[in-house]
Write a protein that holds these residues in place. Structure first.
Motif, PDB file in Angstrom:
ATOM      1  N   LEU A 220       1.102  -1.409  -0.355  1.00 12.56           N
ATOM      2  CA  LEU A 220       0.088   0.291  -0.556  1.00 12.56           C
ATOM      3  C   LEU A 220       0.619   1.162  -0.377  1.00 12.56           C
ATOM      4  O   LEU A 220       0.731   1.948  -0.224  1.00 12.56           O
ATOM      5  CB  LEU A 220      -0.865   0.276   1.109  1.00 12.56           C
ATOM      6  CG  LEU A 220      -1.986  -1.154   1.369  1.00 12.56           C
ATOM      7  CD1 LEU A 220      -2.549  -1.152   2.611  1.00 12.56           C
ATOM      8  CD2 LEU A 220      -3.102  -0.499   0.450  1.00 12.56           C
ATOM      9  N   MET A 221       2.030   1.096   0.821  1.00 11.73           N
ATOM     10  CA  MET A 221       2.748   2.776   1.154  1.00 11.73           C
ATOM     11  C   MET A 221       3.796   2.575  -0.615  1.00 11.73           C
ATOM     12  O   MET A 221       3.807   3.946  -0.749  1.00 11.73           O
ATOM     13  CB  MET A 221       3.679   2.082   1.764  1.00 11.73           C
ATOM     14  CG  MET A 221       4.427   3.592   2.636  1.00 11.73           C
ATOM     15  SD  MET A 221       3.526   4.558   3.651  1.00 11.73           S
ATOM     16  CE  MET A 221       4.217   6.015   4.291  1.00 11.73           C
ATOM     17  N   PHE A 222       4.012   1.940  -0.597  1.00 10.67           N
ATOM     18  CA  PHE A 222       4.946   2.065  -2.100  1.00 10.67           C
ATOM     19  C   PHE A 222       4.873   1.083  -3.193  1.00 10.67           C
ATOM     20  O   PHE A 222       6.025   1.313  -4.097  1.00 10.67           O
ATOM     21  CB  PHE A 222       6.693   2.016  -1.733  1.00 10.67           C
ATOM     22  CG  PHE A 222       7.008   1.878  -0.362  1.00 10.67           C
ATOM     23  CD1 PHE A 222       6.963   3.406   0.452  1.00 10.67           C
ATOM     24  CD2 PHE A 222       7.619   1.418   0.368  1.00 10.67           C
ATOM     25  CE1 PHE A 222       7.797   4.467   0.933  1.00 10.67           C
ATOM     26  CE2 PHE A 222       7.986   1.754   1.869  1.00 10.67           C
ATOM     27  CZ  PHE A 222       8.288   3.068   2.133  1.00 10.67           C
ATOM     28  N   GLY A 223       3.573   0.570  -3.469  1.00 10.38           N
ATOM     29  CA  GLY A 223       3.451  -0.041  -4.363  1.00 10.38           C
ATOM     30  C   GLY A 223       2.950   0.980  -5.855  1.00 10.38           C
ATOM     31  O   GLY A 223       2.753   1.829  -5.728  1.00 10.38           O
ATOM     32  N   GLU A 224       3.026   0.110  -6.804  1.00  8.40           N
ATOM     33  CA  GLU A 224       2.482   0.332  -8.299  1.00  8.40           C
ATOM     34  C   GLU A 224       0.620   0.754  -7.943  1.00  8.40           C
ATOM     35  O   GLU A 224       0.474  -0.802  -7.036  1.00  8.40           O
ATOM     36  CB  GLU A 224       3.002  -0.427  -9.369  1.00  8.40           C
ATOM     37  CG  GLU A 224       4.158   0.064  -9.640  1.00  8.40           C
ATOM     38  CD  GLU A 224       4.058   1.444 -10.441  1.00  8.40           C
ATOM     39  OE1 GLU A 224       3.037   2.352 -10.710  1.00  8.40           O
ATOM     40  OE2 GLU A 224       5.484   1.989 -10.031  1.00  8.40           O
ATOM     41  N   GLU A 225      -0.116   0.973  -8.461  1.00  3.40           N
ATOM     42  CA  GLU A 225      -1.321   1.231  -8.383  1.00  3.40           C
ATOM     43  C   GLU A 225      -1.882  -0.335  -9.139  1.00  3.40           C
ATOM     44  O   GLU A 225      -2.784  -0.932  -7.979  1.00  3.40           O
ATOM     45  CB  GLU A 225      -2.181   2.481  -8.514  1.00  3.40           C
ATOM     46  CG  GLU A 225      -3.471   2.622  -8.867  1.00  3.40           C
ATOM     47  CD  GLU A 225      -4.693   1.645  -9.492  1.00  3.40           C
ATOM     48  OE1 GLU A 225      -5.817   1.053  -9.691  1.00  3.40           O
ATOM     49  OE2 GLU A 225      -3.494   1.317 -11.119  1.00  3.40           O
ATOM     50  N   ILE A 255      -7.271  15.066  -7.687  1.00  7.06           N
ATOM     51  CA  ILE A 255      -6.626  13.730  -7.819  1.00  7.06           C
ATOM     52  C   ILE A 255      -7.218  12.103  -7.919  1.00  7.06           C
ATOM     53  O   ILE A 255      -7.995  11.974  -6.531  1.00  7.06           O
ATOM     54  CB  ILE A 255      -5.198  14.059  -6.532  1.00  7.06           C
ATOM     55  CG1 ILE A 255      -4.699  15.228  -6.963  1.00  7.06           C
ATOM     56  CG2 ILE A 255      -4.043  12.513  -7.273  1.00  7.06           C
ATOM     57  CD1 ILE A 255      -3.549  15.343  -6.433  1.00  7.06           C
ATOM     58  N   ILE A 256      -6.928  11.163  -8.030  1.00 10.36           N
ATOM     59  CA  ILE A 256      -6.974   9.933  -8.613  1.00 10.36           C
ATOM     60  C   ILE A 256      -6.026   8.805  -8.585  1.00 10.36           C
ATOM     61  O   ILE A 256      -5.421   9.036  -9.079  1.00 10.36           O
ATOM     62  CB  ILE A 256      -8.327   9.534  -9.455  1.00 10.36           C
ATOM     63  CG1 ILE A 256      -8.208   9.529 -10.895  1.00 10.36           C
ATOM     64  CG2 ILE A 256      -9.914  10.523  -8.600  1.00 10.36           C
ATOM     65  CD1 ILE A 256      -8.976   8.799 -11.685  1.00 10.36           C
ATOM     66  N   SER A 257      -6.089   7.357  -7.431  1.00  8.59           N
ATOM     67  CA  SER A 257      -4.812   7.016  -7.706  1.00  8.59           C
ATOM     68  C   SER A 257      -5.060   6.138  -9.223  1.00  8.59           C
ATOM     69  O   SER A 257      -4.058   5.580  -9.940  1.00  8.59           O
ATOM     70  CB  SER A 257      -4.986   5.977  -6.852  1.00  8.59           C
ATOM     71  OG  SER A 257      -6.311   5.639  -6.849  1.00  8.59           O
ATOM     72  N   SER A 258      -6.398   5.895  -9.573  1.00  5.72           N
ATOM     73  CA  SER A 258      -6.219   5.394 -10.934  1.00  5.72           C
ATOM     74  C   SER A 258      -6.245   5.375 -11.982  1.00  5.72           C
ATOM     75  O   SER A 258      -6.576   5.433 -13.739  1.00  5.72           O
ATOM     76  CB  SER A 258      -7.860   4.032 -11.397  1.00  5.72           C
ATOM     77  OG  SER A 258      -8.551   5.430 -11.424  1.00  5.72           O
ATOM     78  N   GLY A 260      -3.268   6.512 -13.925  1.00  6.65           N
ATOM     79  CA  GLY A 260      -2.248   6.207 -15.074  1.00  6.65           C
ATOM     80  C   GLY A 260      -0.886   7.624 -14.875  1.00  6.65           C
ATOM     81  O   GLY A 260      -0.301   6.681 -15.582  1.00  6.65           O
ATOM     82  N   THR A 261      -1.237   8.829 -14.229  1.00  9.79           N
ATOM     83  CA  THR A 261       0.055   9.589 -14.530  1.00  9.79           C
ATOM     84  C   THR A 261       0.768   9.331 -12.748  1.00  9.79           C
ATOM     85  O   THR A 261       1.368  10.165 -13.380  1.00  9.79           O
ATOM     86  CB  THR A 261      -0.731  11.163 -14.739  1.00  9.79           C
ATOM     87  OG1 THR A 261      -1.353  10.628 -13.380  1.00  9.79           O
ATOM     88  CG2 THR A 261      -1.852  11.220 -15.914  1.00  9.79           C
ATOM     89  N   TRP A 262       0.308   8.322 -12.605  1.00  8.04           N
ATOM     90  CA  TRP A 262       1.677   8.500 -11.011  1.00  8.04           C
ATOM     91  C   TRP A 262       1.718   6.851 -10.294  1.00  8.04           C
ATOM     92  O   TRP A 262       0.222   6.856 -11.127  1.00  8.04           O
ATOM     93  CB  TRP A 262       1.854   9.588  -9.677  1.00  8.04           C
ATOM     94  CG  TRP A 262      -0.613  10.278  -8.993  1.00  8.04           C
ATOM     95  CD1 TRP A 262      -2.144   9.966 -10.119  1.00  8.04           C
ATOM     96  CD2 TRP A 262       0.023   9.400  -8.254  1.00  8.04           C
ATOM     97  NE1 TRP A 262      -2.223   9.815  -9.498  1.00  8.04           N
ATOM     98  CE2 TRP A 262      -1.746  10.112  -8.107  1.00  8.04           C
ATOM     99  CE3 TRP A 262       0.573   9.048  -6.799  1.00  8.04           C
ATOM    100  CZ2 TRP A 262      -2.819   9.199  -6.686  1.00  8.04           C
ATOM    101  CZ3 TRP A 262      -1.364   8.871  -5.583  1.00  8.04           C
ATOM    102  CH2 TRP A 262      -1.842   8.523  -5.492  1.00  8.04           C
ATOM    103  N   SER A 263       2.133   6.832  -9.109  1.00  9.46           N
ATOM    104  CA  SER A 263       1.937   5.414  -8.545  1.00  9.46           C
ATOM    105  C   SER A 263       1.002   4.681  -8.377  1.00  9.46           C
ATOM    106  O   SER A 263       0.057   3.684  -8.693  1.00  9.46           O
ATOM    107  CB  SER A 263       3.301   5.757  -7.684  1.00  9.46           C
ATOM    108  OG  SER A 263       2.381   5.702  -6.590  1.00  9.46           O
ATOM    109  N   GLY A 264       0.192   6.041  -8.179  1.00  6.73           N
ATOM    110  CA  GLY A 264      -1.260   5.679  -6.624  1.00  6.73           C
ATOM    111  C   GLY A 264      -1.094   4.746  -5.540  1.00  6.73           C
ATOM    112  O   GLY A 264      -1.856   4.607  -5.050  1.00  6.73           O
TER     113      GLY A 264
END
Length: 623
Positions: A220-225, A255-258, A260-264
Motif C-alpha cells: 500500500l505504501m510504495f506499490g504500483e496501483e 486527484i485519483i489513484s487510477s 495512470g499518471t503517477w504511482s497511485g
C-alpha cells in the motif's frame, strides 16, 4: 433514572439508539435482534412496556419482573445469543404513571466481542442499527467485524507472491531520502534495500516456510496501483477540491489513484494532497525568536488528519479514501468504522489503528504523532483559531469514518446577534459557556452533552449542570435521555426566528419573497406579504409546537398545509413543528414523498443543499 427522564425518552420516539416494545405477551422474540443491533453499532436503550400507536408511544401494563427474569435467562443462554456484554446495572425497572417499564441499556461491544449474534451462525444472526430499525448484516459486514477481532494487524500480513518488482522505486528512494535527512545518524541508513524495507515493516517473512514477501503495508505504501488493485480490488484514493461555495459547481482540482499518471500508492498520495490542503491557509504566521515560522498548529493538524485517515482505513472496505477541500471545510473519509468507541476516540489518549505498520512508516519520517494524540492535537489547533470544533462520525452500510474540519467561527456573529435580539437585556447575564451552548444549538439545530465535550474542556457532569440551568431558564428544551439527550432552543426562539427576517435562518430557502437580485428594491407590499406568510406559517403549525403528541393524520395535514404556502426545507419544518429533523424526515417527509403528496423542489438533485418540499398541488401550479 426517574419517571421524568423516561417520559422524555418516550416522547422523543424511536431513533437509532432507542427501541420501544409493548411486550404485552411476554418477552418479545425480536428483542435479541435489537440487542445484537445495538451491541454491533453504537449501543442504545430498549424499553419494554411501551406501545406504539401511530407515530406516538405510550406506557402499557406488563409483568416487569417476569420480563427482567426472562431477559437475563435468555441473554445468558449461549444457544440464544453469542455473548452477554451486560452487567446488573444495565437493566432496571422504572415506574411511569403507575405502570412499570423495563429499561435495558446495551453498550457498544468491543471489537474483540463483535459480532454479537443470535444462535450459532454469525452470518445469519448478526444485526446492526440504523434509523429504519434493526437490519441483518451482509456477509461482507460480518467478515469485516470478524477480521477486526484479530490481534494481528491487517497491514502486517505477508504477501508471498509480491516482491520488489511490485514497488514504485521512485517512491522508495524518496522515502529513504526523507528518512536519512531527518535522521542522518540512524544505523538503518547504511542497510541494503531489502534490509531497510524489512526494518520499517514493508517486507516480511513467513516463519513457517521462511518465504519472503511484501507486507500489505509495504504494498500500500510504495506499490504500483496495478499491483495494489490486483490484491485489493476496492482500493481507490481520491482528492477533490472546490474553490467556491456555489451549489452545483464542479471540482476545480481532482486527484485519483487510477489515472495512470503517477504511482497511485499511499506515500505519493500523501505528498500530492498535503500541499494542496495547506497551500492557501489563511493563518497568521508565528515567530520563533527573530525568525518567522510559517508552519502553524493548523498545518500540523491537517497532516495529522491525513495520516490518521490513511492509517485507520479498512482497505478491504468499499468506496475507498476520499479527501475533500472546500472554501470553509476539510473532510477526510475512509472505509471502516472506528475500532474503539466514538466517545473514547474524541477524548484522545487511546488509539487502535487498523494499520499500525503504515502509521509507523509515516512516524519514521516525522509525520503523525504518538498513538491517541492525533484527534487531541486537531482539536487544540481548531480551538486556537476559535473555529467550530471538529466533527467525527461513523456511517454504516457501508462502514465509513468521516472527520469534518470546518473553518467557520465558533461564535458566528449572526447567531450572537440572533441571541441578543431574542433575549434583549438578559443576554448580558449569560456566561461565555452558556453563549457557546445556545449558539451551537442555533447553528446545528440541537446540542448534546457529547458535542459540548468536544467544544469545551469541561467534563460531562459540568456540562450537565450548564444544560440543566439553561433548561430552568426556559432557553433549552431537552429531548431524550442520558448521552442521547438532544437540547433544542425553546419556543421563544422559534417565534423570533420566523418572525424577524433579519435573524431568520430558516427563511433563507427557495422562493422567499425578499430574496434575489432585486431584494434591495422590494417595496412595502412585498415585505407585508412576507410577514403575512410568516404569520400564516406560525398559525398553521401552532398546534404541533404546543402539543408533543399528535395523531399522524393531523401532522400530515399540518405539513401539507405549510408546504402549500411556500417550499420549506427540512430545517424550516423542524423549527415550525418543534420536532427533531431525523424523526421528522423518517416518519413523515419520506412517506409523504412516496405517496406523492409532497414534491422536492429540486427533483433532479435530491441532496441539493437548498432542497425544500412543497405540496403536489403547489408543484403543479408553479410548473
Amino acid at each position: 433514572m426517574d419517571a421524568k427522564d423516561l417520559l422524555r425518552i418516550i416522547d422523543d420516539g424511536e431513533n437509532a439508539e432507542l427501541e420501544c416494545k409493548a411486550a404485552k405477551g411476554g418477552l418479545p422474540k425480536d428483542v435479541w435482534e435489537t440487542y445484537s443491533a445495538f451491541a454491533n453499532t453504537n449501543g442504545g436503550i430498549i424499553l419494554l412496556g411501551v406501545e406504539q400507536k401511530g407515530q406516538e408511544f405510550f406506557p402499557v401494563d406488563v409483568d416487569a419482573k417476569k420480563l427482567v427474569k426472562d431477559f437475563w435467562d435468555g441473554i445468558n443462554n449461549p444457544q440464544r445469543i453469542s455473548k452477554n456484554i451486560l452487567v446488573d446495572r444495565n437493566v432496571e425497572i422504572v415506574e411511569v404513571d403507575g405502570k412499570e417499564i423495563v429499561k435495558i441499556y446495551v453498550p457498544r461491544a468491543s471489537r474483540e466481542d463483535k459480532p454479537i449474534y443470535i444462535g450459532h451462525n454469525p452470518f445469519t444472526g448478526t444485526y446492526r442499527r440504523n434509523y429504519e430499525g434493526d437490519y441483518k448484516c451482509t456477509k461482507e459486514e460480518v467478515q469485516r467485524m470478524i477480521a477486526d477481532q484479530s490481534p494481528i494487524p491487517q497491514d502486517s500480513k505477508v504477501l508471498p507472491n509480491y516482491g520488489l518488482n511490485d514497488l514504485n522505486m521512485e517512491s522508495v528512494r524518496s522515502y529513504r531520502n526523507r528518512f536519512s535527512s531527518l535522521k542522518p545518524d540512524h544505523p538503518w541508513n547504511g542497510l541494503e534495500l531489502k534490509e531497510f524495507l524489512y526494518k520499517i515493516g514493508a517486507l516480511g517473512r513467513l516463519r513457517e516456510t521462511n518465504e519472503e514477501g511484501l507486507t500489505l503495508a509495504g504494498l500500500l505504501m510504495f506499490g504500483e496501483e496495478r499491483s495494489i488493485t490486483e490484491y485489493l480490488p476496492q482500493y481507490f484514493l481520491e482528492y477533490r477540491e472546490k474553490s467556491s461555495d456555489v451549489p452545483g459547481e464542479r471540482w476545480t482540482d481532482r486527484i485519483i489513484s487510477s489515472d495512470g499518471t503517477w504511482s497511485g500508492n499511499l506515500y505519493d498520495f500523501y505528498f500530492k494532497v498535503i500541499r494542496r490542503l495547506t497551500d492557501d491557509l489563511n493563518i497568521p504566521f508565528q515567530m520563533e525568536g527573530l525568525f518567522r515560522k510559517d508552519d502553524t498548529r493548523v498545518h500540523a493538524a491537517l497532516r495529522e488528519a491525513l495520516v490518521n485517515t490513511l492509517a485507520h482505513a479498512d482497505y478491504y472496505g468499499q468506496r475507498g479514501i476520499v479527501i475533500e477541500k472546500e472554501k470553509m471545510l476539510f473532510r477526510f473519509s475512509n472505509p471502516g468504522v472506528l475500532r474503539i468507541p466514538l466517545q473514547q476516540a474524541l477524548k484522545g489518549g487511546i488509539s487502535d489503528p487498523r494499520n499500525p505498520t503504515i502509521f509507523k512508516m509515516f512516524m519514521l519520517i516525522g509525520l503523525g504523532e504518538r498513538a491517541g494524540s492525533g484527534i487531541e492535537n486537531i482539536h487544540l489547533a481548531w480551538k486556537e483559531q476559535h473555529w467550530t470544533a471538529p466533527e467525527l462520525i461513523e456511517e454504516f452500510q457501508p462502514d465509513r469514518t468521516i472527520l469534518t474540519l470546518r473553518t467557520t467561527s465558533l461564535l458566528p456573529q449572526e447567531s450572537v446577534d440572533f441571541l441578543k435580539a431574542v433575549l434583549g437585556k438578559h443576554y448580558k447575564f449569560l456566561t461565555n459557556d452558556e453563549v457557546l451552548i445556545l449558539v451551537t444549538a442555533h447553528q446545528e439545530n440541537y446540542v448534546t452533552n457529547t458535542r459540548l465535550q468536544s467544544l469545551t474542556d469541561k467534563k460531562s457532569d459540568e456540562i450537565s449542570k450548564l444544560l440543566s440551568g439553561l433548561v430552568e431558564k426556559g432557553y433549552l428544551e431537552p429531548n431524550g435521555q442520558g448521552r442521547g439527550t438532544k437540547y433544542t432552543l425553546t419556543e421563544m426562539f422559534h417565534q423570533k426566528s420566523i418572525g424577524n427576517s433579519r435573524y431568520n435562518r430558516i427563511s433563507s430557502g427557495p422562493n422567499v419573497n425578499n430574496s434575489g437580485p432585486n431584494a434591495a428594491n422590494s417595496g412595502p407590499n412585498e415585505n407585508e406579504q412576507t410577514k403575512d406568510h410568516e404569520k400564516v406559517l406560525l398559525d398553521i403549525s401552532e398546534l404541533a409546537r404546543k402539543k408533543k403528541r399528535l395523531n399522524p393524520s393531523e401532522m400530515d395535514e399540518i405539513i401539507l398545509n405549510l408546504c402549500a404556502i411556500k417550499p420549506l426545507t427540512l430545517k424550516e419544518l423542524s423549527q415550525l413543528l418543534n420536532r427533531q429533523m431525523d424523526p421528522l424526515r423518517k416518519k413523515y417527509i419520506s412517506r409523504l414523498l412516496k405517496e406523492g403528496k409532497l414534491e422536492p423542489l429540486y427533483p433532479e438533485q435530491i441532496n441539493h443543499p437548498k432542497q425544500a418540499y412543497m405540496t403536489r398541488s403547489l408543484f403543479t401550479n408553479q410548473h
